[in-house]
Design a protein around this motif. Structure first.
Motif, PDB file in Angstrom:
ATOM      1  N   THR A  77      29.678  65.494  65.790  1.00  0.00           N
ATOM      2  CA  THR A  77      28.692  64.981  66.752  1.00  0.00           C
ATOM      3  C   THR A  77      27.305  64.936  66.113  1.00  0.00           C
ATOM      4  N   GLY A 118      28.021  58.524  70.147  1.00  0.00           N
ATOM      5  CA  GLY A 118      27.451  59.308  71.241  1.00  0.00           C
ATOM      6  C   GLY A 118      27.970  58.895  72.601  1.00  0.00           C
ATOM      7  N   GLY A 122      29.992  61.381  75.526  1.00  0.00           N
ATOM      8  CA  GLY A 122      29.694  61.547  76.941  1.00  0.00           C
ATOM      9  C   GLY A 122      30.839  61.129  77.842  1.00  0.00           C
ATOM     10  N   SER A 154      21.635  66.600  70.767  1.00  0.00           N
ATOM     11  CA  SER A 154      21.618  65.467  71.693  1.00  0.00           C
ATOM     12  C   SER A 154      21.999  65.913  73.091  1.00  0.00           C
ATOM     13  N   GLN A 156      23.745  64.108  76.837  1.00  0.00           N
ATOM     14  CA  GLN A 156      24.426  62.940  77.384  1.00  0.00           C
ATOM     15  C   GLN A 156      24.434  62.977  78.909  1.00  0.00           C
ATOM     16  N   SER A 191      23.550  58.532  75.440  1.00  0.00           N
ATOM     17  CA  SER A 191      23.392  59.736  74.632  1.00  0.00           C
ATOM     18  C   SER A 191      22.000  59.702  74.003  1.00  0.00           C
TER      19      SER A 191
END
Length: 405
Positions: A77, A118, A122, A154, A156, A191
């Protein structure tokens, strides 16, 4: 499924019964290690070997005669997304080679070891939560929960908006068409790279240096309202004429003063090309208008910063703000009934700053009303939340499974 996150790697070993329209999860094994693969940016082989303790769990959990029919995937990720391409590619190549040569599990296709998009991160988390809640059935259509994930690099958001009139979701990368079972779901997802808690923490600390640029460069110090009074911390900051160390001195000014700094990093005044926008110029249907009376689930760092202080599994955004205010005021009495809470506050000088960010992300950035209830969980029905289960369910559809003799 191995989750190669920014702060650590985790293995999830799932056993499914696939005799029905929807896979039935029977069991999960889970283990986490630190640090993450991105910590080995200059040593790809060490990154690959760091997964050995997780693979030992997989080998022990899957019966030997079933291992050759049990696919494996490694999804990285935000941690690897932020490395240089040659560094992340080198790590992924080393990981795939290591798993192929050392372990009996087949790779789950050509994209078995990759940096996950990303938006998939999510959406897979959305599948996980709603699958475990039993919301992905025809009888529960239109009752899906929204998910908010907050990692290190990050964050989401994914939800299924419902529009009252002829209005529809605007076209764009935020729109995700998901086919699951016999249903089609039109999801909103985004994201925000750089808005995970660790990245936000860094940006909030640097914000005061940006505000007092000349003074900070001249004196080598600034005063920060999000840090406890008397707390001193040194960071490196890149000024126009070079990098310099700057000392941050905490003032313990309180929640409101800290929020004034936190709110600056959300870029709410950025040009909104598609209206309405949440923050950083990103289009998002209003949660108040298009997602009424349905559950909001928050997890990862949302959970990690509220549950140790005794918060229930369901609370309002306003109650989260009250908790943050008590922490930023330096109060300890309200937490005496919670084992280890005062120790946790004492160990982490960034508790006020991080809670302020978490609260502002929900209230100010996403504009969730103060009286709206949110739910925070680490597990549902005994299974870890996050994207891994959703990705594994998708793997069952995408990978040709062999038959066990």
């Amino acid at each position: 499924m191995i989750d190669a996150g920014s702060s650590g790697s985790r293995v999830h070993v799932y056993r499914f019964k696939i005799c029905h329209d929807e896979p039935q999860l029977e069991h999960e094994e889970f283990k986490m290690i630190e640090p993450g693969l991105s910590s080995y940016k200059d040593d790809p082989q060490a990154a690959a070997e760091s997964l050995d303790s997780l693979m030992a769990v997989a080998v022990d959990s899957v019966p030997k005669d079933q291992q050759r029919c049990t696919p494996i995937a490694v999804k990285a990720t935000a941690g690897l997304r932020l490395l240089q391409p040659h560094q992340s590619e080198g790590i992924l190549e080393a990981v795939r080679r290591h798993l192929e040569t050392r372990y009996p599990f087949p790779m789950a296709g050509e994209r078995a070891v990759e940096i996950m998009d990303g938006k998939d991160e999510g959406v897979y988390a959305w599948i996980t939560v709603n699958y475990l809640l039993g919301k992905l059935t025809t009888a529960q259509r239109g009752r899906s929960a929204a998910v908010f994930d907050l990692g290190g690099r990050s964050t989401q958001i994914v939800f299924e908006p419902t529009f009252r009139t002829k209005e529809t979701m605007l076209e764009g990368e935020h729109k995700y068409q998901l086919d699951y079972g016999n249903e089609n779901y039109e999801l909103y997802q985004h994201s925000y790279l750089g808005y995970g808690l660790n990245e936000a923490n860094k940006r909030i600390k640097e914000e005061l240096v940006i505000m007092w640029n000349q003074e900070a460069q001249r004196t080598g110090r600034v005063y920060h309202p999000c840090l406890p009074e008397g707390r001193s911390e040194t960071i490196e900051f890149s000024f126009a004429n070079g990098t310099q160390k700057v000392e941050l001195i905490g003032t313990g000014a309180g929640h409101a003063e800290c929020r004034a700094i936190v709110e600056r990093i959300f870029n709410k005044d950025k040009l909104c090309k598609l209206d309405p926008c949440a923050f950083d110029g990103m289009y998002q249907p209003s949660l108040s208008d298009t997602f009424e009376a349905r559950d909001l689930y928050v997890f990862s760092y949302f959970y990690d910063y509220t549950q140790p202080l005794g918060m229930p599994s369901e609370f309002s955004v306003g109650e989260l703000g009250e908790l943050t205010q008590r922490v930023c005021n330096g109060e300890t009495k309200p937490f005496r009934h919670v084992p280890q809470a005062i120790d946790a506050l004492a160990r982490n000088a960034d508790f006020c700053l991080n809670l302020s960010y978490i609260y502002d992300l929900l209230r100010f950035a996403y504009e969730i009303p103060s009286d709206r209830l949110i739910k925070t969980v680490k597990k549902i029905r005994g299974v870890e939340t996050g994207w891994c289960l959703g990705a594994s369910i998708a793997m069952l559809d995408q990978v040709q499974l062999c038959q066990i003799d």
